[in-house]
Design an enzyme around this catalytic site. Structure first.
Site, mmCIF file in Angstrom:
data_model
loop_
_atom_site.group_PDB
_atom_site.id
_atom_site.type_symbol
_atom_site.label_atom_id
_atom_site.label_comp_id
_atom_site.label_asym_id
_atom_site.label_seq_id
_atom_site.Cartn_x
_atom_site.Cartn_y
_atom_site.Cartn_z
ATOM 1 N N SER A 127 31.509 -17.365 -20.093
ATOM 2 C CA SER A 127 30.972 -18.049 -21.265
ATOM 3 C C SER A 127 31.998 -18.967 -21.917
ATOM 4 O O SER A 127 33.205 -18.692 -21.909
ATOM 5 C CB SER A 127 30.538 -16.973 -22.272
ATOM 6 O OG SER A 127 30.415 -17.523 -23.557
ATOM 7 N N GLU A 129 32.464 -19.027 -24.883
ATOM 8 C CA GLU A 129 33.103 -18.231 -25.946
ATOM 9 C C GLU A 129 34.535 -17.859 -25.554
ATOM 10 O O GLU A 129 35.341 -17.504 -26.408
ATOM 11 C CB GLU A 129 32.314 -16.945 -26.193
ATOM 12 C CG GLU A 129 31.220 -17.050 -27.214
ATOM 13 C CD GLU A 129 31.704 -17.409 -28.607
ATOM 14 O OE1 GLU A 129 32.517 -16.662 -29.172
ATOM 15 O OE2 GLU A 129 31.271 -18.432 -29.143
ATOM 16 N N TYR A 151 33.084 -10.119 -27.881
ATOM 17 C CA TYR A 151 32.265 -10.646 -26.789
ATOM 18 C C TYR A 151 33.100 -11.590 -25.914
ATOM 19 O O TYR A 151 33.132 -11.473 -24.689
ATOM 20 C CB TYR A 151 31.041 -11.378 -27.370
ATOM 21 C CG TYR A 151 30.259 -12.131 -26.327
ATOM 22 C CD1 TYR A 151 29.384 -11.467 -25.479
ATOM 23 C CD2 TYR A 151 30.415 -13.509 -26.182
ATOM 24 C CE1 TYR A 151 28.682 -12.159 -24.504
ATOM 25 C CE2 TYR A 151 29.715 -14.210 -25.209
ATOM 26 C CZ TYR A 151 28.851 -13.528 -24.377
ATOM 27 O OH TYR A 151 28.167 -14.219 -23.413
ATOM 28 N N LYS A 155 34.352 -11.193 -22.006
ATOM 29 C CA LYS A 155 34.025 -12.173 -20.958
ATOM 30 C C LYS A 155 35.292 -12.645 -20.243
ATOM 31 O O LYS A 155 35.260 -12.914 -19.036
ATOM 32 C CB LYS A 155 33.264 -13.362 -21.554
ATOM 33 C CG LYS A 155 31.830 -13.024 -21.919
ATOM 34 C CD LYS A 155 30.975 -12.833 -20.660
ATOM 35 C CE LYS A 155 29.578 -12.387 -20.955
ATOM 36 N NZ LYS A 155 28.756 -12.170 -19.774
ATOM 37 N N GLY A 213 24.095 -19.252 -41.770
ATOM 38 C CA GLY A 213 25.529 -19.193 -42.081
ATOM 39 C C GLY A 213 26.140 -20.582 -42.020
ATOM 40 O O GLY A 213 25.646 -21.520 -42.658
HETATM 41 O O1 F7E Z 1 25.643 -19.078 -32.900
HETATM 42 C C1 F7E Z 1 26.313 -20.469 -36.282
HETATM 43 C C2 F7E Z 1 27.271 -19.405 -35.762
HETATM 44 O O2 F7E Z 1 24.638 -16.858 -32.330
HETATM 45 C C3 F7E Z 1 25.906 -20.454 -32.792
HETATM 46 C C4 F7E Z 1 25.572 -16.661 -26.918
HETATM 47 O O3 F7E Z 1 24.624 -17.009 -25.942
HETATM 48 O O4 F7E Z 1 26.548 -18.808 -26.768
HETATM 49 C C5 F7E Z 1 25.994 -17.891 -27.671
HETATM 50 O O5 F7E Z 1 26.948 -17.541 -28.669
HETATM 51 C C6 F7E Z 1 26.593 -20.973 -34.047
HETATM 52 C C7 F7E Z 1 27.784 -20.102 -34.500
HETATM 53 O O6 F7E Z 1 25.503 -18.394 -30.484
HETATM 54 C C8 F7E Z 1 23.746 -18.701 -38.137
HETATM 55 O O7 F7E Z 1 28.273 -19.116 -36.733
HETATM 56 C C9 F7E Z 1 25.058 -20.407 -38.453
HETATM 57 O O8 F7E Z 1 28.850 -20.963 -34.846
HETATM 58 O O9 F7E Z 1 23.435 -18.978 -31.629
HETATM 59 P P1 F7E Z 1 24.711 -18.262 -31.842
HETATM 60 P P2 F7E Z 1 27.056 -18.234 -30.089
HETATM 61 O O10 F7E Z 1 27.775 -17.330 -30.989
HETATM 62 O O11 F7E Z 1 27.614 -19.632 -29.926
HETATM 63 C C10 F7E Z 1 27.677 -18.364 -26.011
HETATM 64 C C11 F7E Z 1 28.043 -19.443 -25.038
HETATM 65 C C12 F7E Z 1 27.467 -17.040 -25.385
HETATM 66 O O12 F7E Z 1 27.943 -16.771 -24.285
HETATM 67 C C13 F7E Z 1 26.772 -16.030 -26.212
HETATM 68 O O13 F7E Z 1 26.293 -14.973 -25.422
HETATM 69 O O14 F7E Z 1 25.668 -20.949 -35.111
HETATM 70 N N1 F7E Z 1 25.310 -19.923 -37.212
HETATM 71 N N2 F7E Z 1 24.106 -19.658 -39.045
HETATM 72 C C14 F7E Z 1 24.514 -18.867 -36.971
HETATM 73 N N3 F7E Z 1 24.374 -18.086 -35.883
HETATM 74 C C15 F7E Z 1 23.440 -17.096 -35.930
HETATM 75 N N4 F7E Z 1 23.258 -16.305 -34.840
HETATM 76 N N5 F7E Z 1 22.674 -16.869 -37.059
HETATM 77 C C16 F7E Z 1 22.792 -17.653 -38.186
HETATM 78 O O15 F7E Z 1 22.088 -17.455 -39.175
#
Ligand code: F7E
Length: 327
Positions: A127, A129, A151, A155, A213
């Protein structure tokens, strides 16, 4: 007929990948936890329409004997290891299980393949990440890792395990470093689906606000259906190698929200509330991938644009809600 073993078949990538492999004539096997078999309507919903065509076995990534037994029984030609606890921002006390499941599960599969089917081709779902606090923009296969979450750390460990089985035991084992990829089958806990689902709810009068957020975080968002094609292409190469898979475009969460609401003729500023509850203790500020190697060596190209992705997700959520609420 080639046999493929997919872990994580109940997720969005698993469902698109199994369709792709079935269309290519593979015999598709997967492992799911017993609990999922006992509650198929809920837990197997994404693959409901495939259930007659795939072979499902009960096993747990937390149990080495169960993984060993399945690998021995199936004797797969290709293994796509997609299963993981994939949500990045679990509360502190839940992070221990992210590490245990993600690292040990990967190790159990690699070890079982090594002893029972060493010529099986192995794909590890790494990932973006892993780049976390990025050392350069855009990131590519040689960019240093600096994960910012359990996470991401798990990875990196999976990536190293995979590389080590390749180098130490000459296995065809590789990693796809996939950037964020979404679809109407994305889980509701991820920001894109949270946005499209809430925007559709607001449009239909079922909600009146959306709490998010950090709106300034930037991600390189692609479509899951494009990304599973890259997974398959990687395993068809002559030599195993690791690849970045990304669109090469980055957008902020704010841009995603703005576009999703616009498609519904809504102004996001009237509904979106920034809530510190959803901030992360160590945010990944910007991800942007350079997929030149995948494009050159695999001949891979994404088909969906950022716009196409949002439109498909918004329309699907609107339909889903209308059906659910008889609107
Ligand atoms: O967050 C911001 C949060 O949870 C994206 C997974 O598939 O991609 C994914 O991980 C962004 C972050 O995905 C909210 O702070 C703002 O900056 O959709 P996400 P992630 O963390 O990027 C990678 C490549 C993976 O491998 C992972 O498995 O959005 N954000 N407000 C928020 N995020 C969430 N979830 N909820 C909010 O309310």
């Amino acid at each position: 007929m080639k046999k493929a073993l997919i872990t994580g078949i109940t997720g969005q990538d698993g469902s698109y990948l199994s369709r792709l492999l079935l269309d290519k004539g593979y015999e598709v096997h997967s492992i799911v936890r017993r609990a999922a078999l006992e509650d198929p309507d809920h837990r197997l919903s994404r693959i409901r329409y495939l259930l007659d065509d795939i072979h499902i076995h009960s096993a747990s990534l937390e149990s080495f004997p169960s993984i060993f037994r399945i690998v021995d029984k199936i004797q797969p030609d290709e293994c796509y290891h997609l299963a993981a606890q994939s949500y990045v921002s679990y509360p502190f006390e839940d992070e221990f299980s992210t590490m245990t499941t993600n690292i040990n599960g990967t190790h159990y599969i690699l070890s079982s393949l090594h002893s029972q089917k060493p010529d099986c081709r192995f794909y590890f779902a790494a990932s973006s990440e892993m780049f976390g606090k990025v050392h350069e923009v855009p990131q590519h296969e040689e960019t240093r890792f600096h994960p910012r979450s359990m996470y991401g750390i798990s990875k990196v460990a999976g990536f190293d395990l995979t590389r080590n089985y390749r180098e130490a035991y000459d296995m065809f084992a590789l990693s796809g470093i996939l950037y964020n990829h979404e679809s109407p089958r994305r889980g509701f806990e991820f920001v894109t689906r949270k946005i499209t689902h809430h925007a559709a709810k607001i449009k239909l009068g079922l909600a009146d606000e959306l709490r998010l957020g950090n709106l300034e975080a930037k991600r390189d968002w692609g479509h899951s259906n494009d990304y599973v094609k890259a997974m398959w292409l990687m395993l068809q190469q002559e030599e195993p190698d690791d690849f970045v898979v990304a669109t090469g475009e980055t957008h902020s969460v704010r841009e995603f929200v703005e576009r999703a609401f616009e498609l519904l003729n809504l102004d996001y500023k009237q509904y979106v509330v920034e809530d510190p509850l959803f901030y992360r203790p160590a945010e990944v500020d910007i991800l942007l991938g350079d997929a030149s190697k995948a494009k050159t060596k695999l001949g891979w190209e994404p088909e969906y644009s950022f716009e196409d992705l949002i439109q498909e997700m918004v329309e699907a959520d609107l339909e889903l809600l209308k059906k659910k609420h008889n609107l």
